[in-house]
Design an enzyme around this catalytic site. Structure first.
Site, PDB file in Angstrom:
ATOM      1  N   HIS A 110       6.086   5.796  -7.688  1.00  0.00           N
ATOM      2  CA  HIS A 110       5.628   6.836  -8.617  1.00  0.00           C
ATOM      3  C   HIS A 110       6.551   6.901  -9.835  1.00  0.00           C
ATOM      4  O   HIS A 110       6.108   7.118 -10.964  1.00  0.00           O
ATOM      5  CB  HIS A 110       5.606   8.199  -7.925  1.00  0.00           C
ATOM      6  N   HIS A 167      11.853  10.356  -1.186  1.00  0.00           N
ATOM      7  CA  HIS A 167      12.810   9.344  -1.636  1.00  0.00           C
ATOM      8  C   HIS A 167      14.237   9.861  -1.654  1.00  0.00           C
ATOM      9  O   HIS A 167      14.482  11.067  -1.746  1.00  0.00           O
ATOM     10  CB  HIS A 167      12.471   8.901  -3.064  1.00  0.00           C
TER      11      HIS A 167
HETATM   12  C1  LIG Z   1      -5.650  -2.477  -6.439  1.00  0.00           C
HETATM   13  C2  LIG Z   1      -4.748  -1.859  -5.453  1.00  0.00           C
HETATM   14  C3  LIG Z   1      -4.232  -2.694  -4.370  1.00  0.00           C
HETATM   15  C4  LIG Z   1      -4.414  -0.575  -5.617  1.00  0.00           C
HETATM   16  C5  LIG Z   1      -3.470   0.081  -4.723  1.00  0.00           C
HETATM   17  C6  LIG Z   1      -3.048   1.341  -5.369  1.00  0.00           C
HETATM   18  C7  LIG Z   1      -2.099   2.051  -4.466  1.00  0.00           C
HETATM   19  C8  LIG Z   1      -2.471   2.318  -3.074  1.00  0.00           C
HETATM   20  C9  LIG Z   1      -0.946   2.404  -4.932  1.00  0.00           C
HETATM   21  C10 LIG Z   1       0.081   3.011  -4.049  1.00  0.00           C
HETATM   22  C11 LIG Z   1       0.594   4.190  -4.723  1.00  0.00           C
HETATM   23  C12 LIG Z   1       1.697   4.746  -3.856  1.00  0.00           C
HETATM   24  C13 LIG Z   1       1.338   5.609  -2.741  1.00  0.00           C
HETATM   25  C14 LIG Z   1       2.950   4.395  -4.126  1.00  0.00           C
HETATM   26  C15 LIG Z   1       4.122   4.886  -3.374  1.00  0.00           C
HETATM   27  O1  LIG Z   1       4.889   5.571  -4.288  1.00  0.00           O
HETATM   28  P1  LIG Z   1       6.342   6.027  -3.906  1.00  0.00           P
HETATM   29  O2  LIG Z   1       6.810   6.809  -5.099  1.00  0.00           O
HETATM   30  O3  LIG Z   1       6.248   6.876  -2.708  1.00  0.00           O
HETATM   31  O4  LIG Z   1       7.128   4.786  -3.689  1.00  0.00           O
END
Ligand SMILES: CC(C)=CCC/C(C)=C/CC/C(C)=C/COP(=O)(O)O
Length: 289
Positions: free
Chosen positions: A208, A250
């Site tokens: 994020h 985090h």
């Molecule tokens: C096209 C595709 C594979 C989209 C996936 C988008 C997706 C699930 C992004 C993940 C976002 C997310 C939950 C990230 C984790 O963020 P942190 O800040 O917890 O590391």
């Protein structure tokens, strides 16, 4: 190839028996430290000879200190293998990293005030989760694709195409680093995040935060905004990063590195800027206005 040396109880040397730790006579931690200090002062104490002396010494094998050396070869304290000394007498960098890690864990736990409903700022949790959605990959990807489909100018299409490229690059790099580093999320985190993929069980770096830094730098560089809106964009990125620690998702270092990585990612996007000249295929493939 040397196999790990073991003491009389079959325990690898350098791993201290809790029942004997601290006692030089029993091969405890202080003996190791003492010897590692000596090793830099004893003439001829180079790592190779130290290793040989240590492995050949009956004293070393027994794991006891040669308080009454019989022969001239036992006059000097036995030297430990280098690998043992590395563990027990870490370098300055090792100490600095461990200290940073300890501070990181301590500070992250302190700042994790919205980690649960019963936490001290638990009532702020819904707001933090709203912020979480504002920096999630899915809304950003879908939003960019939607705008791209609605865009009726080449200039707008070019910017949106590059934003899409930036978002995909971010997903790729963050997944790659998360998969390599495999740092677990803080113990106080509740894994109730919206739409995650497998690497999202890992916390380094914060996806994020990288997205927030990347997107805000992108917006500031490619959208003409009034000053208050520009301030708002920067504030959004900063508060989103902070909210990751407050939610307990985090540690502070995950977020700090996230800001750095997101900032650098924009530089990559800027360097590889896609335009009808540099990537004509992409622009031809997309419908004409
Ligand atoms: C096209 C595709 C594979 C989209 C996936 C988008 C997706 C699930 C992004 C993940 C976002 C997310 C939950 C990230 C984790 O963020 P942190 O800040 O917890 O590391």
């Amino acid at each position: 190839m040397q196999s790990p040396r073991r003491n009389a109880e079959g325990r690898p040397l350098g791993t201290c028996d809790p029942s004997s730790s601290g006692s030089p006579a029993h091969g405890g931690g202080s003996r190791f430290e003492f010897q590692s200090l000596l090793s830099s002062r004893v003439p001829g104490a180079d790592p190779t000879s130290a290793r040989l002396r240590a492995s050949e010494s009956p004293v070393h094998r027994r794991g006891s200190f040669p308080l009454a050396g019989a022969g001239s070869s036992q006059a000097l304290p036995p030297q430990l293998p280098e690998e043992d000394r590395i563990d027990l007498n870490p370098s300055f960098l090792g100490i600095a990293l461990r200290s940073l890690l300890a501070i990181d864990l301590w500070l992250s736990k302190k700042l994790g005030v919205c980690a649960g409903e019963s936490s001290s700022w638990g009532s702020m949790r819904p707001l933090m989760k709203l912020l979480e959605i504002s920096g999630h990959g899915i809304p950003w990807l879908l939003g960019t694709l939607y705008c791209l489909s609605r865009s009726d100018s080449w200039a707008g299409r070019e910017v949106l195409m590059n934003l899409l490229f930036a978002l995909l690059l971010d997903l790729l790099l963050v997944s790659l680093i998360k998969g390599l580093v495999r740092r677990r999320r803080p113990a106080h985190n509740q894994m109730d995040m919206f739409f995650t993929v497998s690497v999202d069980k890992y916390s380094f770096p914060s996806g994020h935060t990288t997205r927030a830094a990347l997107v805000s730098r992108f917006i500031l560089n490619h959208l003409v905004l009034a000053i208050p809106l520009r301030v708002l964009v920067v504030l959004w990125a900063f508060i989103l990063g902070l909210s990751r620690v407050m939610l307990g998702r985090h540690n502070v270092t995950d977020v700090a590195f996230g800001f750095f990585l997101g900032y650098m990612q924009y530089s990559i996007v800027d360097y590889c800027w896609l335009s009808p000249h540099t990537a004509p295929v992409l622009f031809v493939l997309w419908n004409q206005p």
